[in-house]
Design a protein around this motif. Structure first.
Motif, PDB file in Angstrom:
ATOM      1  N   ARG A  40      10.543   2.393  -3.228  1.00 25.19           N
ATOM      2  CA  ARG A  40      10.908   3.192  -2.061  1.00 25.19           C
ATOM      3  C   ARG A  40       9.867   4.304  -1.914  1.00 25.19           C
ATOM      4  O   ARG A  40      10.093   5.455  -2.276  1.00 25.19           O
ATOM      5  CB  ARG A  40      12.316   3.761  -2.241  1.00 25.19           C
ATOM      6  N   ILE A  41       8.707   3.934  -1.412  1.00 28.86           N
ATOM      7  CA  ILE A  41       7.604   4.881  -1.268  1.00 28.86           C
ATOM      8  C   ILE A  41       7.880   5.808  -0.075  1.00 28.86           C
ATOM      9  O   ILE A  41       8.787   5.551   0.712  1.00 28.86           O
ATOM     10  CB  ILE A  41       6.257   4.138  -1.084  1.00 28.86           C
ATOM     11  N   ARG A  42       7.082   6.852   0.035  1.00 26.42           N
ATOM     12  CA  ARG A  42       7.347   7.849   1.082  1.00 26.42           C
ATOM     13  C   ARG A  42       7.383   7.221   2.477  1.00 26.42           C
ATOM     14  O   ARG A  42       8.261   7.528   3.285  1.00 26.42           O
ATOM     15  CB  ARG A  42       6.291   8.949   1.044  1.00 26.42           C
ATOM     16  N   LEU A  43       6.443   6.333   2.750  1.00 28.49           N
ATOM     17  CA  LEU A  43       6.415   5.714   4.087  1.00 28.49           C
ATOM     18  C   LEU A  43       7.706   4.941   4.354  1.00 28.49           C
ATOM     19  O   LEU A  43       8.143   4.842   5.500  1.00 28.49           O
ATOM     20  CB  LEU A  43       5.215   4.772   4.212  1.00 28.49           C
ATOM     21  N   ALA A  44       8.303   4.388   3.296  1.00 27.59           N
ATOM     22  CA  ALA A  44       9.513   3.585   3.478  1.00 27.59           C
ATOM     23  C   ALA A  44      10.633   4.420   4.087  1.00 27.59           C
ATOM     24  O   ALA A  44      11.433   3.921   4.890  1.00 27.59           O
ATOM     25  CB  ALA A  44       9.949   2.991   2.143  1.00 27.59           C
ATOM     26  N   GLY A  45      10.674   5.700   3.710  1.00 26.57           N
ATOM     27  CA  GLY A  45      11.718   6.577   4.227  1.00 26.57           C
ATOM     28  C   GLY A  45      11.621   6.777   5.731  1.00 26.57           C
ATOM     29  O   GLY A  45      12.608   7.135   6.379  1.00 26.57           O
ATOM     30  N   GLN A  46      10.445   6.586   6.288  1.00 26.61           N
ATOM     31  CA  GLN A  46      10.241   6.794   7.726  1.00 26.61           C
ATOM     32  C   GLN A  46      10.209   5.467   8.503  1.00 26.61           C
ATOM     33  O   GLN A  46      10.052   5.469   9.714  1.00 26.61           O
ATOM     34  CB  GLN A  46       8.899   7.512   7.967  1.00 26.61           C
ATOM     35  N   VAL A  59      -1.789  -3.076   7.260  1.00 30.36           N
ATOM     36  CA  VAL A  59      -2.447  -2.265   6.237  1.00 30.36           C
ATOM     37  C   VAL A  59      -2.026  -2.812   4.884  1.00 30.36           C
ATOM     38  O   VAL A  59      -0.831  -2.997   4.648  1.00 30.36           O
ATOM     39  CB  VAL A  59      -2.008  -0.787   6.373  1.00 30.36           C
ATOM     40  N   PHE A  60      -2.993  -3.106   4.033  1.00 26.70           N
ATOM     41  CA  PHE A  60      -2.593  -3.561   2.694  1.00 26.70           C
ATOM     42  C   PHE A  60      -3.545  -3.055   1.629  1.00 26.70           C
ATOM     43  O   PHE A  60      -4.650  -2.600   1.912  1.00 26.70           O
ATOM     44  CB  PHE A  60      -2.467  -5.091   2.642  1.00 26.70           C
ATOM     45  N   ALA A  61      -3.075  -3.136   0.395  1.00 24.36           N
ATOM     46  CA  ALA A  61      -3.894  -2.710  -0.737  1.00 24.36           C
ATOM     47  C   ALA A  61      -3.474  -3.506  -1.969  1.00 24.36           C
ATOM     48  O   ALA A  61      -3.233  -4.720  -1.871  1.00 24.36           O
ATOM     49  CB  ALA A  61      -3.795  -1.205  -0.940  1.00 24.36           C
ATOM     50  N   MET A  62      -3.353  -2.814  -3.104  1.00 21.40           N
ATOM     51  CA  MET A  62      -3.192  -3.518  -4.385  1.00 21.40           C
ATOM     52  C   MET A  62      -1.914  -4.352  -4.502  1.00 21.40           C
ATOM     53  O   MET A  62      -1.863  -5.296  -5.277  1.00 21.40           O
ATOM     54  CB  MET A  62      -3.205  -2.525  -5.544  1.00 21.40           C
ATOM     55  N   GLY A  63      -0.889  -3.993  -3.743  1.00 22.16           N
ATOM     56  CA  GLY A  63       0.347  -4.774  -3.800  1.00 22.16           C
ATOM     57  C   GLY A  63       0.140  -6.206  -3.339  1.00 22.16           C
ATOM     58  O   GLY A  63       0.877  -7.122  -3.722  1.00 22.16           O
ATOM     59  N   ILE A  64      -0.863  -6.407  -2.507  1.00 22.00           N
ATOM     60  CA  ILE A  64      -1.216  -7.760  -2.050  1.00 22.00           C
ATOM     61  C   ILE A  64      -2.242  -8.395  -2.979  1.00 22.00           C
ATOM     62  O   ILE A  64      -2.146  -9.569  -3.327  1.00 22.00           O
ATOM     63  CB  ILE A  64      -1.775  -7.684  -0.597  1.00 22.00           C
ATOM     64  N   SER A 117       0.860  -1.187   0.000  1.00 20.39           N
ATOM     65  CA  SER A 117       0.000   0.000   0.000  1.00 20.39           C
ATOM     66  C   SER A 117       0.891   1.230   0.000  1.00 20.39           C
ATOM     67  O   SER A 117       1.694   1.414   0.922  1.00 20.39           O
ATOM     68  CB  SER A 117      -0.891   0.023   1.248  1.00 20.39           C
ATOM     69  N   ASN A 118       0.769   2.054  -1.041  1.00 22.21           N
ATOM     70  CA  ASN A 118       1.493   3.329  -1.084  1.00 22.21           C
ATOM     71  C   ASN A 118       0.571   4.359  -0.440  1.00 22.21           C
ATOM     72  O   ASN A 118      -0.010   5.218  -1.100  1.00 22.21           O
ATOM     73  CB  ASN A 118       1.814   3.689  -2.532  1.00 22.21           C
ATOM     74  N   THR A 119       0.427   4.245   0.867  1.00 23.55           N
ATOM     75  CA  THR A 119      -0.674   4.895   1.564  1.00 23.55           C
ATOM     76  C   THR A 119      -0.672   6.416   1.448  1.00 23.55           C
ATOM     77  O   THR A 119      -1.739   7.021   1.302  1.00 23.55           O
ATOM     78  CB  THR A 119      -0.672   4.504   3.056  1.00 23.55           C
TER      79      THR A 119
END
Lengths: 676, 328
Positions: free
Chosen positions: A200-206, A289-294, A170-172
């Protein structure tokens, strides 16, 4: 100046805002609802710009009938007569199941209900589906099996009560920005964050841990984590014993998923998998939390099962700050599913194959009904291409851009004897129709929408529709009446009263009760306050079911001829096929053209410079797009958003379907990239 | 001129104002969001939380039609409203915001679209014990035609312009002593945000805030543009041309300097091509550039961006982090 409170038309978060209108009945702006529990005075960039497309000159304003090969204006009477007679003719000639109805996650609950009723009671077929087939059908199938309910188990305010958020696929912050922001805020307060995403989505950086696993290797990663949790004794034994079933078989199924084995498949290190397992399992309260990646895989249902198993194994269910939280995409995709715009269920997931349910709906509608489940949308396209589906009514969907393998979609739609489209803009799909009906958009009609946290909320009319455009519910009432089904509802509130009568989970929902903050289903009676958290005492199905999974690779992986893995999805700026956002000035200006993300290392090898047009080909077609060189994607992968008709990602994608849910494998196919 | 008004006087005054003006007064929308609403002769909610939508939006709206070009190539301006606007219930920060934007749009070359709406408009300030939970709002001491000051029993009214005096002249004189008491109490109220922003401004102007700080802030930004859209001193717009039944309509729409395309050149080169650079520039503009240009900060301390930011990086939050990390 006037201000009309309504629900945002974009994602499933369910933000509320005011449409600001001027003295001339024109929308001039947006103001977030300050006291709404979801938006809290805040919005994303699309929400702030949600008024911008409403008065666009491209809006459909009159019915259009194809004459001499051209779509030409006609009267509503003619249009309604044509649609009724042509669908009836196909049904009479080839049988009711030669018709297909595609409903929409963009229209209201009431409108989904009416189209479902039209298909089932009006034409005697269960061939009705909508775009949930393309996004969360794997979730509905998987979680129905393991928990008994396919919806998000917890509520958005649970992000304030959790100790850990595990975001997988999820690229939330881009797709559900006002949920992504809650995750970022939680992380700032000390909540642990694990992100599993190849990009490397925005959440990944945190994140405390970022797992860049290979697309399609989720089962291996999750099973590897679960085997490790058992190895470390970090499972919740009391929960497993009291609240679940089939644990032994599940435990045995994990034997082969050693950290090394899972690492080999996922491209991670064994250490990363062990660390993720321990971090997740040691949290007191953890949310997944999940979305289309799953979900968007040929093994999407297995992915969902694995997610569900992980929560059950650690007892992260039925409490604040825990749960299995699929984030629904469209603003009413949850509602479209709830309303039975699916081939196998009536409203509230009552099965068409259940004689009791069938009898109930047949009695209410005074029509005989079919008990054999209908076709899924993705199967219907294939069936149309083979001549098995001959007539189709599409309400507010644009499969030409949104479905996998555009060539096949075009063939399917062009093979139909009759195609009718109801929409607000002349979409790529409407261009192929025999008849196009102009609809009111969200700002021009009343209705209800159900957000990802199962919150049923009001949408309210702020301005009149353009030209002769009508609200979908009014169009559908006309079509129902032409089939001899009474549909003289004065307004959508009366339709909701009928829905509540027939739907146990919506039984307590009425328009007066929705004033304020709406209601979260299940809401089984007029006194019931709604249900923020599912599965509290027991799961909807009783015991939580452990469902063992095996690893199955994606159906088409890169090879010598097509060496790149293509990942598709959306950006934070545009919405799906762009029919609204590409007609919103600020959003259009921000992202104007089709592009692909490619790692600089790969771009270097191919001599591709920033913004250079490149040609991308798969076994199914070729497109061109501008290159964006970025470390967001790992080497070997490219990412293309599917918003742009002129560089349509779904010309390339593979419609390999999950055997149970019928979802296409949007997240993995093989492509090659060349300079133009 | 200092007057005093009863509640009944206020209603009568608003009724009279509504004859000459399109009068907007504070009220609550359906979910209790505070907003300026057309005066209907009955609904009035002067006391309460700050207005959520920036009042400058009435002179510089989110979508602002500028002109229409018809098929013959001639242009026409939008129809003027019959009556000018009167905005009532603006606190000191709201009024400072309007003054800031007035100065910007009036500077050479003056902006006629803004001035058409603004020139004859009437501004009515709000101060005294009229905040949320009767919190004390300091006086603006100007920046409006007249200011209503609630002393917990009645409304004092101070006129600052001839128009303001004309409207108030019929009412009884107010107590200068009572007004002074409120002024004194307001002065004693601490204003930590103002001090915080001044400190942050000095640190920025002294180049004491390194790029890594902006990288960390930008990493928490979800690019919603909300900080710009709610800011009463933000004046950036872009042009939208649209076909209508009568021709091409040109409007300006609110822009956001947090967007990538804000400064992107046709070549694709973007001097502000990262969120880090854009966030840094936005705060520098308000706290370092505006003091040079206008002699004051480009932030009027209204707090709207802190409330509208989904990830908690509004102006006060950022300044707090700047001062904590780099202050002395």
């Amino acid at each position: 100046m006037n201000a009309t409170l309504t629900t945002c038309p974009y994602c499933g978060t369910g933000c509320n805002f005011y449409l600001i209108g001027d003295e001339n009945d024109r929308l001039i702006g947006i103001e977030p609802a300050g006291k709404d529990p979801t938006s809290r005075g805040q919005l994303c960039i699309k929400g702030w710009d949600a008024h911008a497309f409403v008065h666009h000159h491209d809006r459909l304003k009159t019915p259009l009938l194809r004459c001499d090969g051209e779509l030409q204006p006609c009267s509503w009477d003619t249009a309604l007569q044509v649609i009724d007679q042509r669908l009836h003719k196909v049904s009479a000639q080839y049988g009711p199941d030669s018709l297909m109805f595609l409903s929409s996650a963009k229209v209201s609950n009431e409108e989904n209900y009416l189209l479902m009723k039209l298909a089932r009671a009006g034409y005697g077929t269960n061939n009705i589906d909508h775009c949930a087939r393309l996004c969360h059908s794997s979730t509905v199938t998987g979680l129905m099996e393991t928990l008994g309910s396919g919806a998000m188990t917890n509520s958005l305010n649970c992000f304030e009560d959790t100790d850990l958020v595990f975001v997988i696929g999820s690229n939330t912050t881009e797709q559900h920005p006002l949920i992504g922001s809650r995750i970022l805020q939680a992380q700032q307060r000390g909540t642990k964050l694990i992100v599993a995403d190849s990009r490397r989505i925005r959440l990944a950086g945190q994140a405390d841990l970022h797992l860049r696993h290979q697309n399609g290797s989720d089962v291996a990663l999750l099973n590897g984590m679960m085997r490790q949790i058992l190895q470390d004794g970090l499972e919740d034994r009391a929960f497993i014993e009291q609240r679940t079933e089939n644990f032994s078989a599940f435990r045995e199924s994990l034997d082969s998923f050693t950290p090394e084995f899972a690492a080999r498949i996922s491209g991670l290190s064994p250490k990363q998998i062990i660390a993720a397992a321990r971090t997740y399992a040691q949290a007191e309260n953890a949310m997944i939390v999940f979305a289309m990646g799953i979900t968007q895989h040929s093994h999407g249902v297995d992915n969902v099962r694995a997610v569900s198993n992980l929560a059950l194994l650690t007892g992260n269910l039925g409490r604040p700050g825990t749960g299995i939280n699929p984030l629904r995409g469209q603003n009413n995709v949850q509602g479209a599913c709830d309303m039975g715009a699916l081939p196998d269920v009536y409203t509230g997931y009552q099965r068409v194959s259940d004689p009791v349910a069938k009898q109930k709906f047949a009695a209410a509608w005074q029509k005989p009904l079919s008990d054999s489940p209908g076709l899924m949308a993705t199967h219907a396209i294939k069936a149309a291409a083979k001549g098995e589906i001959r007539g189709m009514l599409i309400l507010g969907e644009n499969p030409m851009l949104s479905d996998a393998n555009q060539k096949l979609v075009r063939k399917g739609l062009e093979s139909l004897d009759f195609l009718a489209v109801i929409d607000i803009f002349p979409t790529e799909t409407a261009q192929l129709a025999d008849l196009v009906l102009p609809a009111a958009c969200y700002a021009e009609r009343d209705g209800t929408f159900t957000s990802t946290e199962r919150r049923v909320q009001r949408g309210r009319k702020a301005v009149e529709p353009p030209g002769e455009a009508r609200a979908d519910w009014q169009i559908l009432c006309e079509l129902l009446q032409r089939r001899g089904i009474p549909a003289d509802y004065a307004d959508p509130a009366e339709i909701m009263a009928e829905i509540a009568d027939l739907t146990p989970s919506y039984a307590g929902i009425s328009y007066p009760r929705l004033e304020g903050n709406g209601l979260q289903w299940p809401c089984p009676s007029m006194e019931h306050p709604g249900t923020p958290i599912l599965h509290e005492e027991q799961c909807t199905r009783g015991k939580g079911h452990f469902s063992p999974t095996i690893y199955r690779p994606p159906q088409e992986l890169p090879d010598a001829e097509f060496p790149f893995l293509l990942n598709t999805g959306r950006t934070g700026i545009h919405w799906h096929t762009g029919s609204m956002t590409r007609r919103s000035h600020l959003l259009d200006r921000e992202e104007r053209n089709a592009f692909l993300e490619i790692n600089p290392e790969d771009a270097g090898k191919l001599n591709i410079r920033e913004r250079q047009q490149v040609r991308i080909s798969s076994r199914r077609g070729t497109i061109e797009a501008g290159a964006m060189l970025t470390e967001r994607v790992p080497p070997g992968q490219i990412f293309i958003p599917f918003h742009f008709a002129e560089g349509a990602a779904n010309i390339l994608t593979n419609n390999a379907l999950d055997p149970e849910s019928g979802i296409p494998e949007f997240k993995v196919c093989a492509v090659k990239v060349e300079t133009c | 001129m200092l007057k005093q008004l009863t509640g009944k006087d206020l209603f009568e005054l608003f009724d009279k104002l509504a004859v000459d003006y399109r009068l907007l007064v504070p009220g609550n929308l359906a979910d209790d969001t505070r907003s300026l609403l057309p005066w209907d002769g009955q609904q009035l909610s002067l006391i309460g939380e700050p207005l959520q939508r920036k009042p400058t939006s009435h002179f510089f709206p989110q979508t602002d039609p500028l002109l229409t070009i018809n098929s013959q190539g001639t242009t026409s301006l939008p129809d003027d409203n019959e009556k000018p606007l009167a905005l009532c219930g603006l606190n000191r920060e709201d009024l400072h915001g309007i003054t800031f934007v007035d100065r910007f749009f009036s500077a050479v070359p003056a902006d006629d679209a803004y001035l058409r709406k603004r020139t004859d408009a009437l501004l009515i300030g709000l101060a005294g014990f009229a905040g949320a939970d009767r919190q004390l709002l300091p006086l603006a001491e100007g920046h409006c035609d007249f200011e209503l000051i609630y002393d917990q029993q009645k409304w004092l009214a101070v006129a600052y312009t001839a128009t303001g005096e004309d409207w108030l002249t019929v009412y009884a004189d107010g107590s200068a002593e009572q007004l002074e008491i409120i002024r004194q109490q307001a002065r004693q109220r601490s204003t930590p945000e103002a001090e915080l922003l001044q400190q942050a401004s000095h640190l920025l102007q002294a180049d004491q805030v390194p790029d890594i700080f902006w990288e960390e802030i930008a990493a928490r930004c979800i690019c919603c543009g909300g900080c710009n859209f709610v800011c009463p001193t933000c004046t950036c717009f872009c042009m939208q041309d649209r076909q209508t039944a009568t021709g091409i309509e040109r409007s300006r729409v609110w822009d956001s300097c947090q967007l990538d395309a804000f400064m992107r050149e046709a070549s694709g080169y973007n001097p502000l091509g990262t969120e880090t650079l854009r966030t840094r520039r936005r705060i520098h503009h308000k706290l370092a550039a505006d003091p040079h240009r206008w002699g004051e900060l480009g932030c009027v301390l209204c707090g709207r961006c802190d409330r509208a930011c989904p990830t908690g990086i509004g102006m006060f939050s950022i300044c707090k982090e700047i001062v904590q990390q780099f202050g002395f």
